[in-house]
Design a protein around this motif. Structure first.
Motif, mmCIF file in Angstrom:
data_model
loop_
_atom_site.group_PDB
_atom_site.id
_atom_site.type_symbol
_atom_site.label_atom_id
_atom_site.label_comp_id
_atom_site.label_asym_id
_atom_site.label_seq_id
_atom_site.Cartn_x
_atom_site.Cartn_y
_atom_site.Cartn_z
ATOM 1 N N TYR A 1 -11.032 7.696 -6.426
ATOM 2 C CA TYR A 1 -9.679 7.629 -6.978
ATOM 3 C C TYR A 1 -9.315 6.185 -7.321
ATOM 4 O O TYR A 1 -9.860 5.228 -6.767
ATOM 5 N N GLY A 2 -8.353 6.062 -8.207
ATOM 6 C CA GLY A 2 -7.773 4.772 -8.531
ATOM 7 C C GLY A 2 -6.264 4.825 -8.410
ATOM 8 O O GLY A 2 -5.687 5.859 -8.062
ATOM 9 N N VAL A 3 -5.640 3.689 -8.688
ATOM 10 C CA VAL A 3 -4.178 3.620 -8.741
ATOM 11 C C VAL A 3 -3.783 2.943 -10.044
ATOM 12 O O VAL A 3 -4.490 2.078 -10.565
ATOM 13 N N MET B 1 0.832 -1.193 0.000
ATOM 14 C CA MET B 1 0.000 0.000 0.000
ATOM 15 C C MET B 1 0.870 1.248 0.000
ATOM 16 O O MET B 1 0.414 2.340 0.341
ATOM 17 N N THR B 2 2.114 1.088 -0.389
ATOM 18 C CA THR B 2 3.073 2.187 -0.400
ATOM 19 C C THR B 2 3.448 2.527 -1.834
ATOM 20 O O THR B 2 3.931 1.673 -2.571
ATOM 21 N N GLY B 3 3.208 3.762 -2.236
ATOM 22 C CA GLY B 3 3.475 4.189 -3.609
ATOM 23 C C GLY B 3 2.312 3.890 -4.518
ATOM 24 O O GLY B 3 1.890 4.707 -5.317
ATOM 25 N N THR B 4 1.785 2.699 -4.410
ATOM 26 C CA THR B 4 0.541 2.294 -5.054
ATOM 27 C C THR B 4 -0.176 1.360 -4.091
ATOM 28 O O THR B 4 0.290 1.148 -2.971
ATOM 29 N N ASP B 5 -1.313 0.827 -4.477
ATOM 30 C CA ASP B 5 -2.092 -0.051 -3.599
ATOM 31 C C ASP B 5 -2.501 -1.260 -4.425
ATOM 32 O O ASP B 5 -3.548 -1.265 -5.070
ATOM 33 N N VAL B 6 -1.662 -2.293 -4.419
ATOM 34 C CA VAL B 6 -1.853 -3.395 -5.354
ATOM 35 C C VAL B 6 -1.462 -4.720 -4.711
ATOM 36 O O VAL B 6 -0.581 -4.767 -3.843
ATOM 37 N N ALA B 7 -2.138 -5.773 -5.126
ATOM 38 C CA ALA B 7 -1.792 -7.129 -4.712
ATOM 39 C C ALA B 7 -1.991 -8.054 -5.900
ATOM 40 O O ALA B 7 -2.909 -7.863 -6.705
ATOM 41 N N VAL B 8 -1.130 -9.062 -6.007
ATOM 42 C CA VAL B 8 -1.216 -10.048 -7.083
ATOM 43 C C VAL B 8 -1.183 -11.439 -6.464
ATOM 44 O O VAL B 8 -0.249 -11.772 -5.719
ATOM 45 N N TYR B 9 -2.209 -12.237 -6.757
ATOM 46 C CA TYR B 9 -2.292 -13.623 -6.316
ATOM 47 C C TYR B 9 -1.956 -14.564 -7.474
ATOM 48 O O TYR B 9 -2.322 -14.301 -8.627
ATOM 49 N N ARG C 1 0.957 6.605 1.612
ATOM 50 C CA ARG C 1 1.173 7.593 0.558
ATOM 51 C C ARG C 1 1.108 6.893 -0.787
ATOM 52 O O ARG C 1 1.754 5.860 -0.994
ATOM 53 N N THR C 2 0.339 7.456 -1.702
ATOM 54 C CA THR C 2 0.207 6.906 -3.046
ATOM 55 C C THR C 2 0.719 7.925 -4.042
ATOM 56 O O THR C 2 0.228 9.060 -4.090
ATOM 57 N N THR C 3 1.722 7.547 -4.814
ATOM 58 C CA THR C 3 2.247 8.445 -5.847
ATOM 59 C C THR C 3 1.685 8.129 -7.222
ATOM 60 O O THR C 3 1.848 8.923 -8.149
ATOM 61 N N ALA C 4 1.013 6.983 -7.374
ATOM 62 C CA ALA C 4 0.513 6.536 -8.671
ATOM 63 C C ALA C 4 -1.003 6.623 -8.743
ATOM 64 O O ALA C 4 -1.668 5.758 -9.308
ATOM 65 N N GLY C 5 -1.581 7.692 -8.162
ATOM 66 C CA GLY C 5 -3.030 7.818 -8.119
ATOM 67 C C GLY C 5 -3.607 8.469 -9.365
ATOM 68 O O GLY C 5 -2.934 9.219 -10.077
ATOM 69 N N VAL C 6 -4.864 8.168 -9.627
ATOM 70 C CA VAL C 6 -5.635 8.828 -10.675
ATOM 71 C C VAL C 6 -6.996 9.218 -10.097
ATOM 72 O O VAL C 6 -7.581 8.479 -9.302
ATOM 73 N N ARG C 7 -7.472 10.374 -10.503
ATOM 74 C CA ARG C 7 -8.760 10.888 -10.054
ATOM 75 C C ARG C 7 -9.829 10.521 -11.082
ATOM 76 O O ARG C 7 -9.571 10.513 -12.283
ATOM 77 N N PHE D 1 -6.328 -2.149 -20.136
ATOM 78 C CA PHE D 1 -6.411 -2.337 -18.690
ATOM 79 C C PHE D 1 -5.200 -1.658 -18.069
ATOM 80 O O PHE D 1 -4.067 -2.070 -18.280
ATOM 81 N N VAL D 2 -5.428 -0.595 -17.290
ATOM 82 C CA VAL D 2 -4.322 0.257 -16.839
ATOM 83 C C VAL D 2 -4.199 0.385 -15.320
ATOM 84 O O VAL D 2 -3.159 0.818 -14.823
ATOM 85 N N GLY D 3 -5.246 0.066 -14.565
ATOM 86 C CA GLY D 3 -5.149 0.294 -13.126
ATOM 87 C C GLY D 3 -6.348 -0.273 -12.387
ATOM 88 O O GLY D 3 -7.110 -1.076 -12.928
ATOM 89 N N LEU D 4 -6.502 0.169 -11.129
ATOM 90 C CA LEU D 4 -7.507 -0.378 -10.226
ATOM 91 C C LEU D 4 -8.226 0.747 -9.486
ATOM 92 O O LEU D 4 -7.596 1.724 -9.066
ATOM 93 N N ALA D 5 -9.536 0.598 -9.314
ATOM 94 C CA ALA D 5 -10.261 1.488 -8.405
ATOM 95 C C ALA D 5 -9.705 1.292 -6.998
ATOM 96 O O ALA D 5 -9.322 0.187 -6.619
ATOM 97 N N ASN D 6 -9.683 2.378 -6.217
ATOM 98 C CA ASN D 6 -8.948 2.275 -4.953
ATOM 99 C C ASN D 6 -9.653 2.844 -3.730
ATOM 100 O O ASN D 6 -9.791 2.177 -2.717
#
Length: 270
Positions: free
Chosen positions: A239-241, A106-114, A172-178, A201-206
Motif C-alpha cells: 500500500y501507499g499513501v 502517521m494519522t490520516g496519512t503517513d508523511v514527513a517533510v524535512y 489509521r490511514t484515510t489516504a491510502g492506495v492499494r 508525483f502523487v504519493g509515497l509507498a508506505n
C-alpha cells in the motif's frame, strides 16, 4: 521536467543504468533526487510555485523520522540538525543535512517533510539534482505507476488498485492506495515516491501485509470500509499513501507549513 520523468519511468528498472546517449533527456532521466532517509526511501521535492532559491525539501513517511509520532499527533517545525540524507545524483550519492523537520504524522496519512541546509539551485548547480514537483490532483484507480526506492536504487512498476482506508496497530490511514501485486514492497522502500506514467508525483509507498501476525497489527495492515468492516489482504499486498493534501497545509511559494489553514487536513487528535 515532465518529459524527463517519463524517460525515467521507461529506463530505470531494477538498478539498470540508462543507455549511453548524448541527448539532454538521457542526462535528465537520472537527475531527480531520489533519497535514502534513516533506513527508508524518499525524494527531493517542491511545491509548484517554489523558487529555486528556497531551502530544498525532502519527503518520506512519518514512520521514518525515528520515534513514531504518537497516534493523533502532528509534529511541526522541529529543529533537526542531526539527520543526514543521501540523494542519488547523476554523479553519484550526495550527502545533505536536514535543518528542520517541518511536518511528521502517521494519522490520516503517513508523511514527513524535512527542510535541508541547501537550496534547489545549489543542488542543481553543484550536483545536477532536480526535485520532483508534487502534483495537486489525485491519481485515478488503475493508473500505471513507478515506485522509485532511493534506499536501494531500485524501481518497482505496477498499477494503483483503488483508494482505501487502512488500520495498522494504533494508526489509521484515510489516504491510502492499494498496489497491484507486482509491487511487493519491503523494509527500506517506505517513503519512496509514487510517480504515474504521465510523470505525476502523487504519493509515497508506505506498508505491506506480510501475514506474520494478527490482522491490523504492525506489518499486517487491514483495509476498513466506510461502515467499519475489516478485510484482510493476501500476504505480499502493498500500500501507499497520498501526499496531494500537503497543498492544503503548506505555503506553495515558500514551502512553510501552515497547519492552521481551514484547508489543512493534518490535525492533532483527528
Amino acid at each position: 521536467m515532465r518529459r524527463a520523468v517519463l524517460m525515467l519511468l521507461g529506463s530505470i528498472v531494477g538498478c539498470a543504468a540508462p543507455e549511453p546517449a548524448a541527448s539532454s533527456e538521457a542526462i535528465s532521466e537520472r537527475a531527480f533526487g531520489f533519497a535514502a532517509v534513516k533506513g527508508c526511501s524518499g525524494a527531493l521535492f517542491r511545491f509548484d510555485r517554489m523558487s529555486g532559491s528556497r531551502p530544498a525539501l525532502v519527503i518520506t513517511n512519518g514512520h521514518c523520522v525515528g520515534e513514531y509520532p504518537a497516534p493523533g499527533t502532528v509534529l511541526s517545525d522541529v529543529e533537526d540538525a542531526g539527520t543526514r540524507i543521501i540523494l542519488r545524483g547523476p554523479g553519484g550519492p550526495v550527502d545533505v543535512d536536514a535543518t528542520k523537520l517541518l511536518v511528521a504524522t502517521m494519522t490520516g496519512t503517513d508523511v514527513a517533510v524535512y527542510e535541508l541546509a541547501t537550496t534547489y539551485d545549489a543542488l542543481l548547480d553543484a550536483h545536477g539534482i532536480m526535485p520532483l514537483t508534487l502534483d495537486e490532483t489525485l491519481a485515478s484507480d488503475a493508473a500505471p505507476i513507478a515506485i522509485v526506492a532511493g534506499y536501494y536504487n531500485r524501481t518497482f512498476r505496477c498499477e494503483l488498485d483503488g483508494h482505501v482506508a487502512l488500520r495498522e496497530g494504533p494508526y489509521r490511514t484515510t489516504a491510502g492506495v492499494r498496489f497491484t501485486t507486482p509491487c511487493r514492497i519491503y523494509t527500506g522502500v517506505s517513503g519512496s515516491p509514487i510517480v504515474t506514467s504521465e510523470g505525476r508525483f502523487v504519493g509515497l509507498a508506505n506498508t505491506h501485509y506480510d501475514g506474520s501476525g494478527e490482522a491490523c497489527t504492525y506489518h499486517n495492515p487491514c483495509e476498513v470500509d466506510a461502515a467499519g468492516a475489516i478485510s484482510v489482504a493476501e500476504p505480499g499486498r502493498s500500500y501507499g499513501v497520498l501526499a496531494t493534501m500537503l497543498y492544503g497545509c503548506f505555503d506553495r511559494s515558500t514551502g512553510a507549513p501552515e497547519l492552521e489553514r481551514p484547508t489543512c487536513s493534518l490535525r492533532d487528535e483527528r
